[in-house]
Write a protein that holds these residues in place. Structure first.
Motif, short mmCIF file in Angstrom:
data_model
loop_
_atom_site.label_atom_id
_atom_site.label_comp_id
_atom_site.label_asym_id
_atom_site.label_seq_id
_atom_site.Cartn_x
_atom_site.Cartn_y
_atom_site.Cartn_z
N UNK A 110 0.81 -1.21 0.00
CA UNK A 110 0.00 0.00 0.00
C UNK A 110 0.85 1.27 0.00
N UNK A 111 2.13 1.16 0.39
CA UNK A 111 3.00 2.33 0.39
C UNK A 111 3.15 2.89 -1.03
N UNK A 112 3.18 2.01 -2.02
CA UNK A 112 3.30 2.46 -3.41
C UNK A 112 2.07 3.26 -3.84
N UNK A 113 0.91 2.87 -3.32
CA UNK A 113 -0.32 3.60 -3.59
C UNK A 113 -0.22 5.02 -3.04
N UNK A 114 0.28 5.14 -1.81
CA UNK A 114 0.41 6.47 -1.20
C UNK A 114 1.49 7.30 -1.88
N UNK A 115 2.51 6.64 -2.42
CA UNK A 115 3.52 7.36 -3.19
C UNK A 115 2.90 7.97 -4.44
N UNK A 116 2.02 7.22 -5.10
CA UNK A 116 1.35 7.74 -6.29
C UNK A 116 0.44 8.92 -5.92
N UNK A 117 -0.22 8.83 -4.76
CA UNK A 117 -1.10 9.91 -4.30
C UNK A 117 -0.33 11.08 -3.71
N UNK A 118 0.93 10.84 -3.36
CA UNK A 118 1.80 11.81 -2.71
C UNK A 118 1.21 12.29 -1.37
N UNK A 119 0.78 11.34 -0.56
CA UNK A 119 0.36 11.64 0.80
C UNK A 119 1.08 10.71 1.76
N UNK A 120 1.15 11.10 3.03
CA UNK A 120 1.89 10.35 4.04
C UNK A 120 1.00 10.17 5.27
N UNK A 121 0.23 9.06 5.34
CA UNK A 121 -0.70 8.86 6.46
C UNK A 121 -0.04 8.22 7.68
N UNK A 122 -0.61 8.49 8.84
CA UNK A 122 -0.14 7.90 10.09
C UNK A 122 -1.32 7.73 11.04
N UNK A 123 -1.36 6.59 11.74
CA UNK A 123 -2.35 6.40 12.80
C UNK A 123 -1.91 7.18 14.03
N UNK A 124 -2.83 7.97 14.60
CA UNK A 124 -2.50 8.78 15.77
C UNK A 124 -3.67 8.80 16.73
#
Length: 459
Positions: A110-124
């Protein structure tokens, strides 16, 4: 050479176009940037096709109006057995995907998906007095400047809305896994584990993107598979909604991250080149194409989006677009002999054609020139990665050519529209309760820190 190049456009794209043209009201004003990207997808589908097709699977209360509004699209009434079989394969594909966490951060495919979207999610954990709320937050440089992240959140919301509007739109979320916790297999398990682990747990934050991200990832996988399968059966190309292109690009990154990054970065530079390519000995190719953001050109000479569509339908018969369609047609119908030399020759012609389009239809604004980037794949053998190979299962041992728009670059194009943006939005009808919905964001310097307002969420 005459072609009969057919392009399939999905319903999520058309929903965005309906909001931008005022056919549907806009409730979440963050949708606007997503809708402009959907509009651009429809415009390019028109320009690079001889005919457009769609899938007539919308629920009845939406269906008749859609057929009337897009009377230039041939909506397919698929045989029930065929549609059921493809839907089952698409659902199986979606269920085979895995959304993994390691600590507070997504990991794995799924990291590759977020790289394409150019976002950096985190659980907080968001902390309010003694209550703590589980949140998927997007890490940003400045929480006061999160327009891009809100726009991407609207793309996720658009996928969820699309699932509610089609027949058989049952969502197939991916499997969820957490490193060190084999008992977690879905989002319910994930939330329950956090709930059990924190006595101050008070629920999930209303601004959290957690549910949207996981469900949209699964739905984008399912729809990407389904539409590509339908397109193959009707000898068409698939031009999909922005998030689905991002999913496909993410799958390409899994196979060759360094190649994909280098191809896209080569065209983001100030280089005048309109194509970057990597062709292997078998004739398979990965390439990136630079094209004008055609919406900018069309709105500069038209009064509103509807006029842009009418003008695009006329413009598609121009020689430069007919020539480009011929080149793309040949790229998808290569013979098995001398594929390396033939692929390079066709890509050279494509570069010349794209360069001509850039010169004629490129528009400069006060914020620079909006330029779109597309990642391309061509070759009989789709790829070596399991995820990419499954996604294009229907193309095994067949000539193959696909283009995927880069969503991050196109979001930048929206920012660069300048004064043309207001003109493009002139037909939007705002709902009486229209508002800008929020999404949780966190300063990136807090990624590994905690304070009185929150901290990384780990099991």
């Amino acid at each position: 050479m005459t072609t009969n190049r057919s392009i399939l456009v999905d319903n999520a794209t058309l929903s965005g176009v309906e909001r931008l043209t005022g056919e549907s009201q806009t409730l979440n004003l963050n949708y606007i940037d997503n809708d402009i990207l959907c509009f651009e997808k429809l415009i390019t589908a028109i320009l690079f096709s001889d005919s457009l097709i769609g899938v007539d699977d919308y629920k009845e209360r939406y269906r008749s109006d859609r057929l009337k509004r897009f009377d230039y699209i041939n909506f397919l009434n698929l045989d029930p057995d065929t549609y059921s079989a493809i839907s089952k394969d698409a659902a199986d594909y979606a269920r085979s995907t895995i959304f993994s966490f390691d600590g507070s951060k997504p990991t794995g495919d799924v990291v590759s998906f977020f790289e394409a979207l150019r976002i950096d999610p985190q659980l907080r954990w968001d902390v309010f007095v003694s209550s703590e709320y589980l949140t998927m937050s997007l890490l940003v440089k400045d929480t006061r400047d999160a327009q891009y992240e809100r726009a991407i959140d609207s793309v996720l919301r658009n996928e969820n809305a699309n699932a509610d509007a089609v027949h058989g739109g049952k969502k197939f979320p991916p499997n969820v896994s957490v490193n060190g916790h084999s008992d977690i297999s879905d989002i319910k398990d994930l939330v329950q584990a956090f709930k059990s682990d924190n006595p101050q747990y008070a629920g999930t934050s209303s601004w959290s993107a957690l549910q949207r991200v996981i469900f949209s990832y699964g739905w984008a996988a399912e729809r990407s598979y389904l539409y590509n399968a339908v397109a193959e059966k009707h000898s068409a190309d698939a031009f999909l909604a922005p998030l689905r292109d991002a999913f496909c690009e993410g799958c390409c990154r899994l196979e060759s991250r360094s190649q994909v990054n280098s191809l896209l970065e080569a065209l983001k530079s100030k280089s005048q080149s309109t194509l970057a390519k990597i062709v292997d000995a078998s004739g398979k190719a990965k390439f990136a194409v630079k094209l004008p953001f055609f919406t900018a050109y069309l709105i500069s000479i038209c009064d509103n989006p509807k006029q842009c569509i009418d003008h695009a339908l006329q413009l598609r018969s121009s020689r430069e677009f007919r020539d480009c369609r011929t080149i793309l047609h040949n790229l998808g119908h290569l013979s098995g002999q001398d594929r390396y030399a033939e692929t390079n020759r066709i890509l050279q012609l494509l570069e010349q054609s794209c360069n001509s389009l850039m010169k004629k239809y490129g528009v400069s604004t006060e914020n620079g020139s909006p330029v779109s980037l597309s990642l391309g794949l061509s070759g009989i053998s789709v790829g070596t990665s399991i995820k990419l190979d499954k996604l294009f299962a229907y193309y095994r041992n067949k000539p193959f050519s696909r283009l995927f728009r880069n969503i991050a670059q196109d979001m930048l194009n929206v920012e660069r529209l300048g004064g043309l943006h207001d003109k493009l939005c002139s037909s939007i009808r705002k709902h009486k309760d229209a508002t800008y919905l929020r999404v949780a964001t966190t300063p990136i310097f807090m990624e590994h820190k905690e304070n009185e307002y929150g901290r990384p969420a780990k099991l």
